[in-house]
Design a protein around this motif. Structure first.
Motif, PDB file in Angstrom:
ATOM      1  N   LEU A 269      10.529  33.715   8.597  1.00 46.83           N
ATOM      2  CA  LEU A 269      10.758  32.482   7.830  1.00 46.83           C
ATOM      3  C   LEU A 269      12.094  32.558   7.087  1.00 46.83           C
ATOM      4  CD1 LEU A 269       8.273  30.473   5.686  1.00 46.83           C
ATOM      5  CD2 LEU A 269      10.389  31.269   4.639  1.00 46.83           C
ATOM      6  N   TYR A 270      12.349  33.703   6.464  1.00 47.91           N
ATOM      7  CA  TYR A 270      13.602  33.843   5.714  1.00 47.91           C
ATOM      8  C   TYR A 270      14.822  33.823   6.643  1.00 47.91           C
ATOM      9  CZ  TYR A 270      10.833  34.974   1.573  1.00 47.91           C
ATOM     10  OH  TYR A 270       9.957  34.910   0.513  1.00 47.91           O
ATOM     11  N   GLU A 271      14.680  34.391   7.816  1.00 49.04           N
ATOM     12  CA  GLU A 271      15.790  34.379   8.783  1.00 49.04           C
ATOM     13  C   GLU A 271      16.070  32.952   9.265  1.00 49.04           C
ATOM     14  OE1 GLU A 271      14.913  37.096  11.905  1.00 49.04           O
ATOM     15  OE2 GLU A 271      15.105  38.891  10.649  1.00 49.04           O
ATOM     16  N   GLU A 272      14.989  32.224   9.500  1.00 48.69           N
ATOM     17  CA  GLU A 272      15.150  30.831   9.925  1.00 48.69           C
ATOM     18  C   GLU A 272      15.765  29.997   8.812  1.00 48.69           C
ATOM     19  OE1 GLU A 272      12.456  27.163  11.808  1.00 48.69           O
ATOM     20  OE2 GLU A 272      11.531  29.124  11.391  1.00 48.69           O
ATOM     21  N   LEU A 273      15.349  30.275   7.574  1.00 50.90           N
ATOM     22  CA  LEU A 273      15.901  29.551   6.430  1.00 50.90           C
ATOM     23  C   LEU A 273      17.378  29.887   6.250  1.00 50.90           C
ATOM     24  CD1 LEU A 273      15.627  27.764   3.940  1.00 50.90           C
ATOM     25  CD2 LEU A 273      14.791  29.761   2.665  1.00 50.90           C
ATOM     26  N   GLU A 274      17.741  31.135   6.447  1.00 48.87           N
ATOM     27  CA  GLU A 274      19.150  31.535   6.346  1.00 48.87           C
ATOM     28  C   GLU A 274      19.996  30.745   7.329  1.00 48.87           C
ATOM     29  OE1 GLU A 274      21.769  35.657   6.325  1.00 48.87           O
ATOM     30  OE2 GLU A 274      19.960  35.546   7.563  1.00 48.87           O
TER      31      GLU A 274
ATOM     32  N   GLY B 253      27.262  27.980   2.940  1.00 46.51           N
ATOM     33  CA  GLY B 253      28.177  29.104   2.795  1.00 46.51           C
ATOM     34  C   GLY B 253      27.436  30.421   2.681  1.00 46.51           C
ATOM     35  N   VAL B 254      28.098  31.503   3.068  1.00 45.39           N
ATOM     36  CA  VAL B 254      27.453  32.815   3.098  1.00 45.39           C
ATOM     37  C   VAL B 254      27.064  33.288   1.697  1.00 45.39           C
ATOM     38  CG1 VAL B 254      27.772  35.247   3.678  1.00 45.39           C
ATOM     39  CG2 VAL B 254      28.634  33.470   5.222  1.00 45.39           C
ATOM     40  N   LYS B 255      27.970  33.146   0.735  1.00 45.86           N
ATOM     41  CA  LYS B 255      27.690  33.653  -0.613  1.00 45.86           C
ATOM     42  C   LYS B 255      26.539  32.911  -1.272  1.00 45.86           C
ATOM     43  CE  LYS B 255      32.358  35.379  -1.523  1.00 45.86           C
ATOM     44  NZ  LYS B 255      33.551  35.289  -2.399  1.00 45.86           N
ATOM     45  N   ALA B 256      26.537  31.589  -1.166  1.00 48.89           N
ATOM     46  CA  ALA B 256      25.462  30.804  -1.780  1.00 48.89           C
ATOM     47  C   ALA B 256      24.140  31.037  -1.052  1.00 48.89           C
ATOM     48  CB  ALA B 256      25.816  29.325  -1.773  1.00 48.89           C
ATOM     49  N   THR B 257      24.187  31.162   0.279  1.00 46.60           N
ATOM     50  CA  THR B 257      22.973  31.404   1.053  1.00 46.60           C
ATOM     51  C   THR B 257      22.358  32.747   0.678  1.00 46.60           C
ATOM     52  OG1 THR B 257      23.737  30.062   2.923  1.00 46.60           O
ATOM     53  CG2 THR B 257      22.057  31.715   3.378  1.00 46.60           C
ATOM     54  N   THR B 258      23.191  33.781   0.583  1.00 46.47           N
ATOM     55  CA  THR B 258      22.704  35.101   0.183  1.00 46.47           C
ATOM     56  C   THR B 258      22.070  35.054  -1.202  1.00 46.47           C
ATOM     57  OG1 THR B 258      24.428  36.168   1.503  1.00 46.47           O
ATOM     58  CG2 THR B 258      23.368  37.506  -0.200  1.00 46.47           C
ATOM     59  N   HIS B 259      22.718  34.344  -2.116  1.00 45.67           N
ATOM     60  CA  HIS B 259      22.187  34.208  -3.478  1.00 45.67           C
ATOM     61  C   HIS B 259      20.846  33.482  -3.470  1.00 45.67           C
ATOM     62  CE1 HIS B 259      22.016  33.206  -7.783  1.00 45.67           C
ATOM     63  NE2 HIS B 259      21.721  31.978  -7.390  1.00 45.67           N
ATOM     64  N   LEU B 260      20.764  32.379  -2.746  1.00 44.53           N
ATOM     65  CA  LEU B 260      19.535  31.576  -2.732  1.00 44.53           C
ATOM     66  C   LEU B 260      18.376  32.342  -2.110  1.00 44.53           C
ATOM     67  CD1 LEU B 260      20.926  28.047  -1.764  1.00 44.53           C
ATOM     68  CD2 LEU B 260      19.898  28.708  -3.945  1.00 44.53           C
ATOM     69  N   LEU B 261      18.633  33.087  -1.042  1.00 43.95           N
ATOM     70  CA  LEU B 261      17.557  33.847  -0.401  1.00 43.95           C
ATOM     71  C   LEU B 261      17.028  34.931  -1.330  1.00 43.95           C
ATOM     72  CD1 LEU B 261      18.899  34.201   3.252  1.00 43.95           C
ATOM     73  CD2 LEU B 261      16.932  32.863   2.484  1.00 43.95           C
ATOM     74  N   ALA B 262      17.929  35.625  -2.008  1.00 42.85           N
ATOM     75  CA  ALA B 262      17.496  36.669  -2.939  1.00 42.85           C
ATOM     76  C   ALA B 262      16.705  36.064  -4.095  1.00 42.85           C
ATOM     77  CB  ALA B 262      18.713  37.431  -3.464  1.00 42.85           C
ATOM     78  N   ASP B 263      17.177  34.936  -4.608  1.00 42.56           N
ATOM     79  CA  ASP B 263      16.493  34.271  -5.715  1.00 42.56           C
ATOM     80  C   ASP B 263      15.129  33.756  -5.270  1.00 42.56           C
ATOM     81  OD1 ASP B 263      16.072  33.203  -8.235  1.00 42.56           O
ATOM     82  OD2 ASP B 263      17.221  31.370  -7.853  1.00 42.56           O
ATOM     83  N   LEU B 264      15.072  33.207  -4.065  1.00 41.98           N
ATOM     84  CA  LEU B 264      13.812  32.668  -3.549  1.00 41.98           C
ATOM     85  C   LEU B 264      12.778  33.780  -3.360  1.00 41.98           C
ATOM     86  CD1 LEU B 264      12.174  30.296  -2.440  1.00 41.98           C
ATOM     87  CD2 LEU B 264      13.196  30.741  -0.194  1.00 41.98           C
ATOM     88  N   LYS B 265      13.195  34.911  -2.792  1.00 40.95           N
ATOM     89  CA  LYS B 265      12.261  36.021  -2.587  1.00 40.95           C
ATOM     90  C   LYS B 265      11.710  36.513  -3.926  1.00 40.95           C
ATOM     91  CE  LYS B 265      14.307  37.668   1.735  1.00 40.95           C
ATOM     92  NZ  LYS B 265      15.044  38.775   2.417  1.00 40.95           N
TER      93      LYS B 265
ATOM     94  N   LEU C 119       9.793  26.138  -4.503  1.00 34.10           N
ATOM     95  CA  LEU C 119      10.505  27.228  -5.172  1.00 34.10           C
ATOM     96  C   LEU C 119      11.987  27.221  -4.779  1.00 34.10           C
ATOM     97  CD1 LEU C 119       7.902  30.145  -4.828  1.00 34.10           C
ATOM     98  CD2 LEU C 119       8.351  28.693  -6.820  1.00 34.10           C
ATOM     99  N   LEU C 120      12.266  26.864  -3.512  1.00 33.30           N
ATOM    100  CA  LEU C 120      13.655  26.774  -3.081  1.00 33.30           C
ATOM    101  C   LEU C 120      14.365  25.642  -3.812  1.00 33.30           C
ATOM    102  CD1 LEU C 120      16.005  27.610  -1.263  1.00 33.30           C
ATOM    103  CD2 LEU C 120      15.089  26.081   0.506  1.00 33.30           C
ATOM    104  N   ALA C 121      13.666  24.534  -4.020  1.00 29.53           N
ATOM    105  CA  ALA C 121      14.257  23.415  -4.772  1.00 29.53           C
ATOM    106  C   ALA C 121      14.614  23.860  -6.187  1.00 29.53           C
ATOM    107  CB  ALA C 121      13.287  22.228  -4.810  1.00 29.53           C
ATOM    108  N   ASP C 122      13.734  24.677  -6.793  1.00 31.40           N
ATOM    109  CA  ASP C 122      14.020  25.196  -8.135  1.00 31.40           C
ATOM    110  C   ASP C 122      15.250  26.105  -8.116  1.00 31.40           C
ATOM    111  OD1 ASP C 122      11.833  23.851  -9.152  1.00 31.40           O
ATOM    112  OD2 ASP C 122      10.487  25.586  -9.029  1.00 31.40           O
ATOM    113  N   ALA C 123      15.347  26.937  -7.087  1.00 31.28           N
ATOM    114  CA  ALA C 123      16.479  27.856  -6.972  1.00 31.28           C
ATOM    115  C   ALA C 123      17.787  27.097  -6.790  1.00 31.28           C
ATOM    116  CB  ALA C 123      16.249  28.821  -5.806  1.00 31.28           C
TER     117      ALA C 123
END
Length: 342
Positions: A76-81, A90-102, A119-123
């Motif tokens: 799921l996280y790979e698909e979301l990425e 963007g790579v930096k924002a995507t990396t940040h959002l995935l870490a925050d979401l987890k 939770l992603l909307a909150d992030a």
């Protein structure tokens, strides 16, 4: 009533003593009445939110489909990425959002993939929060706003829309047609000036900096609340034209030492990561104070605001989802996040 800017309240005069025979001079008429509510009516804002959701549907649909599965796993996280990157987050924002979401998923012990979307909307809302800032009118008189952008971004049209809303809210506006490079731009701005019944300073083939200087000088002499300076569209790679923008800013400062008080960049939301490059280049040249993001309707690249927030957090004053007057509104981080994943 349009909530396009926050009027900074003038410092209240010292109250006159009861026995003083001479009344204090009347204070200048404020742009917004003191009784103006801090928040717009719910119905108009809800209508705007519906338009924003419709405009961002192409961006959000690719992200929302990730949460239709039955379990929360690495797949799921790979698909979301992939979906976030496709939306030009963007790579930096995507990396940040995935870490925050987890982190949020772990702390909330969420097991339902559908709940992860919330939770992603909150992030996303938290990431975008630093971009949410009101445009203040009234701290300076006139407030000089210099507007830049590449050709086709909707710069002159955005100036026209902003002029209408400022005028409707009681601010007196003077336009400066400093885009002398393109004759059609002067004509387009003149149409907006006529439509909004505001004055315009223009010269046939005149020097952009000279037009800007004349406009600021005239705005001060005539007691205008706002002077909007429309500059020529140009690409950041056109170094001679970027230098012309710097010249305009320097000359405006000669007319008013504190001006320009705002330097706005209008960018096309459809340009994705290129929009981020524009923000960086124009900020290096002009020290931007705010952004206007246009043409977010129908774009699949709405995630670029996340990239801007992560890499170049210049405030986003307004976003646009159409050509109509009401299709430009103040930016709200949580509204945008919710609309993106609706």
């Amino acid at each position: 009533m349009f909530s396009f800017f926050r009027k900074k309240a003038p410092t209240p005069p010292t109250p006159a003593l009861p026995e003083a025979p001479t009344p204090s001079p009347a204070a200048p008429t404020p742009v917004a009445a003191a009784s103006t509510p801090a928040a717009p009516a719910a119905a108009p804002r809800q209508g705007w939110l519906d338009k924003l959701k419709a405009g961002l549907r192409k961006t959000g649909s690719g992200i929302a489909t990730v949460f239709t599965g039955t379990q929360i796993d690495e797949a799921l996280y790979e698909e979301l990425e992939s979906a976030l990157l496709m939306a030009d987050t963007g790579v930096k924002a995507t990396t940040h959002l995935l870490a925050d979401l987890k982190r949020r998923v772990k702390e909330s012990k969420t097991t339902d993939p559908a709940a992860v979307k919330g939770l992603l909307a909150d992030a996303i809302a938290d990431l975008l929060a630093p971009l949410q800032k009101p445009l203040v009118i009234g701290e300076h008189k006139p407030t000089v706003i210099m507007v830049a952008g590449v050709n086709g971004a909707g710069k002159t049209t955005s100036i026209g829309k902003l002029t209408r809303h400022l005028a409707d809210s009681g601010a007196s506006v003077l336009l400066a047609a400093a885009d002398t490079f393109r004759a059609a731009a002067r004509e387009q701005l003149a149409v907006w000036a006529d439509r909004n019944t505001v004055e315009i300073i223009t010269q046939q083939g005149g020097d952009p900096a000279a037009v800007s200087f004349d406009a600021v000088t005239a705005g001060k002499a005539r007691g205008r609340d706002v002077v909007l300076v429309d500059t020529a569209g140009r690409l950041p790679t056109q170094l001679h034209l970027m230098e012309e923008l710097r010249k305009i800013k320097r000359v405006v400062q000669k007319a008013d030492a504190g001006a320009p008080h705002e330097v706005l960049l209008v960018i096309d939301g459809n340009t994705g990561q290129n929009a981020l490059m524009q923000v960086k280049a124009f900020d290096d040249a002009l020290q931007l104070t705010g952004l206007v993001i246009t043409k977010l309707d129908g774009t699949a690249k709405g995630g670029v605001l996340c990239a801007i927030a992560r890499e170049k957090p210049v405030p986003v004053y307004f976003i646009g989802v159409g050509e109509k007057l009401e299709d430009l509104e103040t930016f709200d981080a949580r509204e945008f996040a919710q609309a993106l994943l609706a």
